[in-house]
Design a protein around this motif. Structure first.
Motif, PDB file in Angstrom:
ATOM      1  N   VAL A  33       0.857  -1.185   0.000  1.00 11.03           N
ATOM      2  CA  VAL A  33       0.000   0.000   0.000  1.00 11.03           C
ATOM      3  C   VAL A  33       0.888   1.228   0.000  1.00 11.03           C
ATOM      4  CG1 VAL A  33      -1.774   1.247   1.273  1.00 11.03           C
ATOM      5  CG2 VAL A  33      -1.778  -1.252   1.242  1.00 11.03           C
ATOM      6  N   ARG A  34       0.589   2.115  -0.866  1.00  7.43           N
ATOM      7  CA  ARG A  34       1.356   3.362  -0.977  1.00  7.43           C
ATOM      8  C   ARG A  34       0.448   4.541  -0.684  1.00  7.43           C
ATOM      9  NH1 ARG A  34       6.811   2.567  -3.012  1.00  7.43           N
ATOM     10  NH2 ARG A  34       6.782   0.460  -3.798  1.00  7.43           N
ATOM     11  N   ARG A  35       1.050   5.607  -0.362  1.00  8.56           N
ATOM     12  CA  ARG A  35       0.289   6.836  -0.186  1.00  8.56           C
ATOM     13  C   ARG A  35      -0.315   7.206  -1.530  1.00  8.56           C
ATOM     14  NH1 ARG A  35       2.934  12.507   1.231  1.00  8.56           N
ATOM     15  NH2 ARG A  35       1.030  13.646   1.654  1.00  8.56           N
ATOM     16  N   ARG A  36      -1.569   7.498  -1.544  1.00 11.25           N
ATOM     17  CA  ARG A  36      -2.316   7.829  -2.758  1.00 11.25           C
ATOM     18  C   ARG A  36      -2.262   6.674  -3.753  1.00 11.25           C
ATOM     19  NH1 ARG A  36      -1.349  13.152  -5.496  1.00 11.25           N
ATOM     20  NH2 ARG A  36       0.399  13.894  -4.551  1.00 11.25           N
ATOM     21  N   GLY A  37      -2.381   5.465  -3.277  1.00 12.46           N
ATOM     22  CA  GLY A  37      -2.328   4.285  -4.128  1.00 12.46           C
ATOM     23  C   GLY A  37      -3.643   4.026  -4.835  1.00 12.46           C
ATOM     24  N   LEU A  38      -3.700   2.922  -5.496  1.00 12.53           N
ATOM     25  CA  LEU A  38      -4.890   2.526  -6.237  1.00 12.53           C
ATOM     26  C   LEU A  38      -5.905   1.891  -5.299  1.00 12.53           C
ATOM     27  CD1 LEU A  38      -3.123   0.953  -9.326  1.00 12.53           C
ATOM     28  CD2 LEU A  38      -4.109   3.229  -9.139  1.00 12.53           C
ATOM     29  N   ASP A  39      -7.130   1.789  -5.764  1.00 12.76           N
ATOM     30  CA  ASP A  39      -8.214   1.211  -4.978  1.00 12.76           C
ATOM     31  C   ASP A  39      -8.003  -0.300  -4.839  1.00 12.76           C
ATOM     32  OD1 ASP A  39     -10.583   0.533  -3.760  1.00 12.76           O
ATOM     33  OD2 ASP A  39     -11.829   0.918  -5.527  1.00 12.76           O
ATOM     34  N   PRO A  40      -7.813  -0.801  -3.632  1.00  9.87           N
ATOM     35  CA  PRO A  40      -7.553  -2.230  -3.442  1.00  9.87           C
ATOM     36  C   PRO A  40      -8.718  -3.107  -3.913  1.00  9.87           C
ATOM     37  CG  PRO A  40      -7.224  -1.024  -1.376  1.00  9.87           C
ATOM     38  CD  PRO A  40      -7.748  -0.065  -2.381  1.00  9.87           C
ATOM     39  N   VAL A  41      -9.943  -2.642  -3.777  1.00 12.44           N
ATOM     40  CA  VAL A  41     -11.102  -3.421  -4.227  1.00 12.44           C
ATOM     41  C   VAL A  41     -11.079  -3.562  -5.746  1.00 12.44           C
ATOM     42  CG1 VAL A  41     -13.624  -3.471  -4.325  1.00 12.44           C
ATOM     43  CG2 VAL A  41     -12.472  -2.715  -2.229  1.00 12.44           C
ATOM     44  N   GLU A  42     -10.745  -2.499  -6.429  1.00 12.03           N
ATOM     45  CA  GLU A  42     -10.663  -2.532  -7.890  1.00 12.03           C
ATOM     46  C   GLU A  42      -9.532  -3.458  -8.352  1.00 12.03           C
ATOM     47  OE1 GLU A  42     -10.185   0.566 -11.631  1.00 12.03           O
ATOM     48  OE2 GLU A  42     -10.434   1.356  -9.600  1.00 12.03           O
ATOM     49  N   ILE A  43      -8.415  -3.405  -7.669  1.00 13.91           N
ATOM     50  CA  ILE A  43      -7.281  -4.269  -8.014  1.00 13.91           C
ATOM     51  C   ILE A  43      -7.666  -5.730  -7.816  1.00 13.91           C
ATOM     52  CG2 ILE A  43      -4.966  -5.009  -7.314  1.00 13.91           C
ATOM     53  CD1 ILE A  43      -4.384  -2.078  -6.679  1.00 13.91           C
ATOM     54  N   ARG A  44      -8.297  -6.045  -6.679  1.00 14.20           N
ATOM     55  CA  ARG A  44      -8.687  -7.422  -6.379  1.00 14.20           C
ATOM     56  C   ARG A  44      -9.684  -7.928  -7.416  1.00 14.20           C
ATOM     57  NH1 ARG A  44      -5.865 -10.694  -4.560  1.00 14.20           N
ATOM     58  NH2 ARG A  44      -5.081  -9.097  -3.208  1.00 14.20           N
ATOM     59  N   ALA A  45     -10.652  -7.100  -7.803  1.00 13.92           N
ATOM     60  CA  ALA A  45     -11.638  -7.506  -8.816  1.00 13.92           C
ATOM     61  C   ALA A  45     -10.948  -7.786 -10.150  1.00 13.92           C
ATOM     62  CB  ALA A  45     -12.703  -6.418  -8.978  1.00 13.92           C
ATOM     63  N   PHE A  46     -10.006  -6.930 -10.525  1.00 14.00           N
ATOM     64  CA  PHE A  46      -9.280  -7.132 -11.775  1.00 14.00           C
ATOM     65  C   PHE A  46      -8.457  -8.417 -11.726  1.00 14.00           C
ATOM     66  CE2 PHE A  46      -5.495  -6.598 -14.438  1.00 14.00           C
ATOM     67  CZ  PHE A  46      -6.110  -6.461 -15.665  1.00 14.00           C
ATOM     68  N   LEU A  47      -7.778  -8.662 -10.621  1.00 12.00           N
ATOM     69  CA  LEU A  47      -6.967  -9.871 -10.495  1.00 12.00           C
ATOM     70  C   LEU A  47      -7.834 -11.128 -10.578  1.00 12.00           C
ATOM     71  CD1 LEU A  47      -4.380  -8.850  -7.752  1.00 12.00           C
ATOM     72  CD2 LEU A  47      -4.012  -9.070 -10.208  1.00 12.00           C
ATOM     73  N   HIS A  48      -9.025 -11.084  -9.991  1.00 17.12           N
ATOM     74  CA  HIS A  48      -9.925 -12.231 -10.100  1.00 17.12           C
ATOM     75  C   HIS A  48     -10.369 -12.441 -11.541  1.00 17.12           C
ATOM     76  CE1 HIS A  48     -10.582 -13.761  -6.049  1.00 17.12           C
ATOM     77  NE2 HIS A  48     -10.353 -12.531  -5.639  1.00 17.12           N
TER      78      HIS A  48
END
Length: 89
Positions: A33-48
């Motif tokens: 996790v980075r400061r001003r990072g990407l949305d973790p929910v969006e990343i997880r959905a994309f990875l799935h």
């Protein structure tokens, strides 16, 4: 600005792991996790989504490989039968 950013791009680094990527590896991948990072929910959905597509592609590949073996064996059998029938004419 785009040209300047494009010129900063690094060459892709070769990965050390040459084993085939598995869908579960994509689903379970974690990112820092980075400061001003990407949305973790969006990343997880994309990875799935990517993992599901990879699983489908790998399943199709196995089916094609099995069909390839079946066709090669049928061709060998046919060639043997043709060869035997032409020898004894």
């Amino acid at each position: 600005m785009i040209r300047r950013l494009a010129s900063r791009r690094e060459e892709p680094r070769p990965t050390r792991d040459t084993t085939q990527l598995r869908p579960w590896q994509i689903r379970d991948r974690c990112f820092s996790v980075r400061r001003r990072g990407l949305d973790p929910v969006e990343i997880r959905a994309f990875l799935h989504r990517v993992a599901d597509e990879l699983a489908t592609a790998q399943t199709a590949l196995v089916a094609v490989q099995e069909e390839n073996v079946r066709i090669k064996n049928a061709l060998r059998t046919w060639q043997s039968a043709q060869s035997a029938s032409h020898r004894y004419r």
